[in-house]
Scaffold this active site. Structure first.
Site, PDB file in Angstrom:
ATOM      1  N   GLU A   1       0.815  -1.217   0.000  1.00  0.00           N
ATOM      2  CA  GLU A   1       0.000   0.000   0.000  1.00  0.00           C
ATOM      3  C   GLU A   1       0.852   1.272   0.000  1.00  0.00           C
ATOM      4  O   GLU A   1       0.610   2.214   0.752  1.00  0.00           O
ATOM      5  CB  GLU A   1      -0.979   0.000   1.174  1.00  0.00           C
ATOM      6  CG  GLU A   1      -1.968  -1.139   1.122  1.00  0.00           C
ATOM      7  CD  GLU A   1      -3.072  -1.036   2.180  1.00  0.00           C
ATOM      8  OE1 GLU A   1      -2.983  -0.135   3.043  1.00  0.00           O
ATOM      9  OE2 GLU A   1      -4.012  -1.850   2.146  1.00  0.00           O
TER      10      GLU A   1
ATOM     11  N   GLU B   1      -5.066  -9.234   0.822  1.00  0.00           N
ATOM     12  CA  GLU B   1      -5.828  -9.095   2.070  1.00  0.00           C
ATOM     13  C   GLU B   1      -7.295  -9.023   1.706  1.00  0.00           C
ATOM     14  O   GLU B   1      -7.663  -8.352   0.737  1.00  0.00           O
ATOM     15  CB  GLU B   1      -5.479  -7.814   2.843  1.00  0.00           C
ATOM     16  CG  GLU B   1      -4.208  -7.819   3.651  1.00  0.00           C
ATOM     17  CD  GLU B   1      -4.043  -6.517   4.436  1.00  0.00           C
ATOM     18  OE1 GLU B   1      -5.029  -5.758   4.580  1.00  0.00           O
ATOM     19  OE2 GLU B   1      -2.916  -6.244   4.894  1.00  0.00           O
TER      20      GLU B   1
END
Length: 434
Positions: free
Chosen positions: A146, A248
């Site tokens: 991220e 995720e």
């Protein structure tokens, strides 16, 4: 309660199993394959436990690996390790249950910097790769998690791609096997599919990611393949010449967590394009994403094995009904994909996806510009036109994102929420308990 003799027996069993006895995993075209030629699909769990290295306690790894095998997992993701420690026993423990590791190269004191790519970072990443390349159940590694969190942060993308290029070059220079090297991205529609295409595009495969992955929290509660937006994920990834998977997933609101999205991810809706998913996360803690706990919450002052009220070691106890919900889905999902022998010819004919073009007030990266070198930084004056500079540094942007369907909970994959560094005494407390 486990006896000390049983603990020693577990440890001895771990030592008898070698993580080097497992088929390795490689990226071929847009899919992952075991070295025996069968396709690899991920049924994974995010596994960190503490802000310390979770892959150094043989007894705990064996207990958790056994429970994960019962759940149906074949993969874990770990966000931080210490490459100076011994990981043989834990890697063998997970290997004994057929469980593979996806590992973030970020270390505890050197993680990916959004404004530069420097030798300190590269050396730290190389040390992690040096330690874990010896294990056949290392499935692959992430250079960052991220790192891009806003559309106007796309100027970070060249540094991510430069990190991939340099870690791949190091892998080749050391004659390591072709361990897949890629990136785990935040699920931001305004950056999709530009980021995945940018990391995969180009005429030189040495510069491109071996895979791309997304942290996706879109299927929350009662939803569907179309209603969740998963159909758009497939549309965006169709034609991508490297593997893609979900690194995720698992909304926690509304309760209970049903994991109905597994039927799409590992079923006909997605299994021809996506290579599975990693569910967040193993241990129950303050963020309330856990699939197991190690006992009821306690007072930290009276229990040395606890942090923020949650015990961090012991026998895994399923969180109900979340654990059983996931287990029931995985028990019915066994995608077989395609054999490598039948796929290799078509894989060799795949061409790199086109690089995204830069746009005003949008994706600003110029695909024709060379990747930054080690030590180069972002020139903020140049980024408005998609350029990179050589001296000015940009401020790092926040890397945490709220999970969709849970606006109150903030999580960053680089840190496990609610965990501090005060767990040095946890392992000692657990050994005493045994």
């Amino acid at each position: 309660m486990f006896t000390k003799a049983f603990s020693l027996a577990l440890f001895a069993a771990v030592q008898m199993v070698s993580a080097a006895d497992m088929p390795t995993i490689s990226a071929v075209g847009a899919k992952f394959f075991f070295s025996n030629g069968t396709q690899y699909y991920i049924k994974g769990i995010a596994y960190q436990l503490t802000s310390l290295d979770p892959l150094t306690n043989a007894t705990q790894c064996m207990l958790d690996a056994a429970s994960m095998a019962d759940l149906g997992a074949n993969t874990i993701r770990v966000y931080h390790v210490d490459p100076t420690l011994d990981h043989d026993a834990c890697m063998s423990a997970f290997g004994s249950y057929g469980i593979y590791l996806w590992l973030d190269l970020d270390t505890f004191d050197t993680q990916f910097n959004q404004a530069t790519w420097n030798q300190t970072q590269l050396s730290a990443f190389e040390a992690v790769l040096d330690e874990f390349q010896q294990y056949d159940n290392l499935a692959g590694v992430f250079v960052a998690n991220e790192a891009l969190t806003f559309l106007n942060g796309s100027d970070t993308a060249p540094f991510v791609k430069a990190a991939i290029r340099d870690v791949k070059a190091y892998r080749q220079s050391k004659n390591y096997r072709d361990i897949p090297i890629g990136y785990s991205g935040a699920d931001i529609p305004s950056l999709r599919p530009m980021l995945q295409n940018y990391l995969a595009c180009g005429s030189d495969p040495a510069d491109a990611a071996d895979f791309f992955s997304l942290n996706v929290y879109e299927w929350c509660g009662q939803s569907s393949f179309d209603g969740s937006g998963y159909n758009e994920l497939v549309q965006n990834a169709t034609g991508l010449q490297i593997p893609i998977f979900i690194s995720e997933t698992g909304c926690r609101i509304p309760k209970p967590r049903t994991f109905d999205d597994m039927d799409s991810i590992l079923g006909p809706n997605m299994d021809d394009v996506f290579s599975g998913a990693i569910v967040y996360e193993w241990i129950e803690e303050t963020n309330d994403y856990g699939l197991i706990s190690y006992g009821p919450t306690v007072n930290d002052m009276t229990n040395t094995a606890a942090l923020d009220g949650y015990i961090r070691t012991g026998t895994p106890l399923p969180v109900s009904p979340d654990y059983s919900n996931l287990k029931s889905h995985w028990a019915t999902l066994h995608p077989t994909g395609v054999a490598l022998s039948a796929y290799s010819a078509s894989a060799s004919s795949l061409t790199p996806i086109a690089c995204p073009t830069s746009t005003v007030n949008g994706w600003i990266v110029d695909p024709t510009q060379s990747l930054p070198s080690v030590g180069q930084t972002i020139d903020l004056a140049a980024t408005s036109t998609g350029g990179l500079g050589g001296s000015a540094t940009g401020g790092a942007k926040p890397s945490s994102t709220a999970k969709k369907g849970d606006a109150a909970a903030m999580h960053t994959g680089n840190e496990v929420a609610g965990m501090g560094v005060g767990l040095i005494g946890v392992m000692l407390g657990f050994l005493f308990w045994l």
